[in-house]
Design an enzyme around this catalytic site. Sequence first.
Site, PDB file in Angstrom:
ATOM      1  N   THR A   1      -2.829  -2.742  14.550  1.00 43.96           N
ATOM      2  CA  THR A   1      -1.540  -3.067  15.087  1.00 43.96           C
ATOM      3  C   THR A   1      -1.602  -2.671  16.700  1.00 43.96           C
ATOM      4  O   THR A   1      -1.484  -1.788  17.037  1.00 43.96           O
ATOM      5  CB  THR A   1      -0.267  -2.795  14.309  1.00 43.96           C
ATOM      6  OG1 THR A   1      -0.288  -3.144  13.013  1.00 43.96           O
ATOM      7  CG2 THR A   1       0.900  -3.486  15.124  1.00 43.96           C
TER       8      THR A   1
ATOM      9  N   GLU B   1      -3.016  -6.716   9.341  1.00 42.38           N
ATOM     10  CA  GLU B   1      -2.632  -6.527   8.081  1.00 42.38           C
ATOM     11  C   GLU B   1      -1.394  -6.366   7.902  1.00 42.38           C
ATOM     12  O   GLU B   1      -0.427  -6.055   8.971  1.00 42.38           O
ATOM     13  CB  GLU B   1      -3.332  -4.854   7.858  1.00 42.38           C
ATOM     14  CG  GLU B   1      -2.784  -3.985   8.971  1.00 42.38           C
ATOM     15  CD  GLU B   1      -1.631  -3.077   8.661  1.00 42.38           C
ATOM     16  OE1 GLU B   1      -1.128  -3.509   7.314  1.00 42.38           O
ATOM     17  OE2 GLU B   1      -1.080  -2.552   9.424  1.00 42.38           O
ATOM     18  N   PHE B   2      -0.968  -6.503   6.584  1.00 42.03           N
ATOM     19  CA  PHE B   2       0.591  -6.395   6.125  1.00 42.03           C
ATOM     20  C   PHE B   2       0.784  -5.523   5.179  1.00 42.03           C
ATOM     21  O   PHE B   2       1.222  -6.135   4.029  1.00 42.03           O
ATOM     22  CB  PHE B   2       0.847  -8.072   5.875  1.00 42.03           C
ATOM     23  CG  PHE B   2       0.623  -9.005   7.210  1.00 42.03           C
ATOM     24  CD1 PHE B   2       1.471  -8.882   8.278  1.00 42.03           C
ATOM     25  CD2 PHE B   2      -0.519  -9.850   6.965  1.00 42.03           C
ATOM     26  CE1 PHE B   2       1.410  -9.797   9.340  1.00 42.03           C
ATOM     27  CE2 PHE B   2      -0.553 -10.719   8.226  1.00 42.03           C
ATOM     28  CZ  PHE B   2       0.254 -10.817   9.233  1.00 42.03           C
TER      29      PHE B   2
ATOM     30  N   ARG C   1       2.019  -2.882   2.495  1.00 37.80           N
ATOM     31  CA  ARG C   1       2.966  -2.015   2.268  1.00 37.80           C
ATOM     32  C   ARG C   1       2.761  -0.771   1.651  1.00 37.80           C
ATOM     33  O   ARG C   1       1.867  -0.857   0.284  1.00 37.80           O
ATOM     34  CB  ARG C   1       4.045  -2.753   1.177  1.00 37.80           C
ATOM     35  CG  ARG C   1       4.616  -3.776   1.564  1.00 37.80           C
ATOM     36  CD  ARG C   1       5.311  -4.764   0.651  1.00 37.80           C
ATOM     37  NE  ARG C   1       4.128  -5.154  -0.065  1.00 37.80           N
ATOM     38  CZ  ARG C   1       4.514  -5.627  -1.640  1.00 37.80           C
ATOM     39  NH1 ARG C   1       5.822  -5.743  -2.043  1.00 37.80           N
ATOM     40  NH2 ARG C   1       3.726  -5.865  -2.494  1.00 37.80           N
ATOM     41  N   GLU C   2       3.016   0.409   2.090  1.00 41.59           N
ATOM     42  CA  GLU C   2       2.503   1.729   1.257  1.00 41.59           C
ATOM     43  C   GLU C   2       3.136   1.547  -0.238  1.00 41.59           C
ATOM     44  O   GLU C   2       4.192   1.319  -0.303  1.00 41.59           O
ATOM     45  CB  GLU C   2       3.041   2.767   2.018  1.00 41.59           C
ATOM     46  CG  GLU C   2       2.238   3.254   3.582  1.00 41.59           C
ATOM     47  CD  GLU C   2       2.426   4.497   4.020  1.00 41.59           C
ATOM     48  OE1 GLU C   2       2.577   5.484   3.334  1.00 41.59           O
ATOM     49  OE2 GLU C   2       2.605   4.305   5.277  1.00 41.59           O
TER      50      GLU C   2
ATOM     51  N   PHE D   1      15.365  -5.964   1.611  1.00 39.20           N
ATOM     52  CA  PHE D   1      15.452  -5.076   2.855  1.00 39.20           C
ATOM     53  C   PHE D   1      17.035  -5.465   3.510  1.00 39.20           C
ATOM     54  O   PHE D   1      17.223  -5.168   4.354  1.00 39.20           O
ATOM     55  CB  PHE D   1      14.550  -5.875   4.199  1.00 39.20           C
ATOM     56  CG  PHE D   1      13.233  -5.362   3.908  1.00 39.20           C
ATOM     57  CD1 PHE D   1      12.751  -4.307   4.740  1.00 39.20           C
ATOM     58  CD2 PHE D   1      12.265  -5.864   3.117  1.00 39.20           C
ATOM     59  CE1 PHE D   1      11.467  -3.775   4.581  1.00 39.20           C
ATOM     60  CE2 PHE D   1      10.940  -5.554   2.989  1.00 39.20           C
ATOM     61  CZ  PHE D   1      10.592  -4.593   3.835  1.00 39.20           C
TER      62      PHE D   1
ATOM     63  N   ASN E   1      19.022  -2.930   1.788  1.00 40.81           N
ATOM     64  CA  ASN E   1      19.626  -1.783   1.115  1.00 40.81           C
ATOM     65  C   ASN E   1      19.989  -0.861   2.400  1.00 40.81           C
ATOM     66  O   ASN E   1      19.167  -0.294   2.938  1.00 40.81           O
ATOM     67  CB  ASN E   1      18.357  -1.278   0.394  1.00 40.81           C
ATOM     68  CG  ASN E   1      18.127  -2.237  -0.819  1.00 40.81           C
ATOM     69  OD1 ASN E   1      19.063  -2.756  -1.450  1.00 40.81           O
ATOM     70  ND2 ASN E   1      16.920  -2.518  -0.944  1.00 40.81           N
TER      71      ASN E   1
ATOM     72  N   CYS F   1       4.940   2.717  10.650  1.00 41.14           N
ATOM     73  CA  CYS F   1       4.832   1.299  11.166  1.00 41.14           C
ATOM     74  C   CYS F   1       5.945   0.832  12.062  1.00 41.14           C
ATOM     75  O   CYS F   1       6.041   0.677  13.259  1.00 41.14           O
ATOM     76  CB  CYS F   1       4.410   0.496  10.243  1.00 41.14           C
ATOM     77  SG  CYS F   1       2.791   0.637   9.396  1.00 41.14           S
TER      78      CYS F   1
END
Length: 431
Positions: free
Chosen positions: A119, A144-145, A147-148, A247, A249, A258
């Site tokens: 990034t 890249e996209f 999610r850990e 998203f 919450n 990130c």
Amino acid sequence: MRISVIGCGYLGAVHAACMAELGHDVIGVDVDQAKIDALSEGRAPFFEPGLPELLKAEHGRLRFTTDISEVSHARVHFVAVGTPQLEGSNAADMRFVDASIDALLPHIGPGHLVVGKSTVPVGTAARLAEKVEATGAELAWNPEFLREGFAVSDTLTPDRLVYGVRRGDDRASDVLDEVYRRPLSTGTPRIITDYATAELVKVSANAFLATKISFINAMAEIAEVTGADVTTLADAIGHDARIGRRFLNAGVGFGGGCLPKDIRAFQARAEELGVGHALAFLDDVDQVNLRRRQRVLDLITDALGTELAGRTVAVLGVTFKPDSDDVRDSPALDIAARLALRGVRVKATDPEGIETARAKVPSLDYHPSARDAVAGAEVVTVLTEWREFRELDPREVSTWTDARTIIDGRNCLDAGAWRAAGWTYHGLGRP
């Protein structure tokens, strides 16, 4: 295909293993010998579900080295090094990307394709393309996209693929099509665009997600002074297809390697481009996010009094999210550390993050289980929504400690069940 991956941290190690799973012959390169040794033995140097199994399964097509010259047999070279926040600035630290490209240059030439995964600030690819093209090779940018916690599946079955290439560069796109043949064959959308747009896709996506999280946390601030329930509010507005529930919450906010650094670097780059006003709102996004950490500290102070030295608080969760051992910019670990600075005995636990947290904040009292952490605590806090914490039985927890105050920093517990068990329950933005 013969592929190299430069940088074997979180992004690079996952990408290398997944490229081997897709059938390619892959070599991963990193300067950290300990990391290379672990990966060569099939051990992931960080926690990521599914990665250890992949490293072992793909041993025949996947190897790791510290010798950059060994990439010369490859024809596609992914650059997957980190771009952390520059010390003393909001800007991204580009030293590792620049060093990786410079190290690659002697080993690439006509027929080679260098593919950026990192990034980076918009304009980076165009700058690096001049160096790469001077060797006869080509450059593409393929953000890249990940999610850990879901990085393996996100790489093998991505929700989209973005190629940033020179206008009219069909060869680079064709090569990437071959790299990603399997996901493309199952219908993964592919977007081919210019360098700048590809670079902006990742940072703008992260900026949008950060804004959405901070928006609902701002609503939580309003809810706390009006008696409204932010969780019900999020459910209600989330039914609007234009908004969506994900998203939304409310809690202690976002963290990790990130979102925080990317929105700051995005602002810094906008300032450099003379359009800082366009992203001025991201400063408010950042500030709302940071305020939620203070709110948890305020709730603890309300429960224990202003003199916190010598008191005991249990912290359940120190990673920035569940299914990860990552504590970079973790709201949970930051809250725990700030409590410790005020003389609180912080009894902390986490299913995977204890060692990474201990390396960063050794002053906490770490325990292997929730039961051990809660024993003797005066206040219990849940700061990372691991499943085992969400599913705690409040009546059983009552037998572990005399404490009867729980602070739900992720709004992930059943408030009614905890109150029925005799606990004073505090959520964020909940009455």
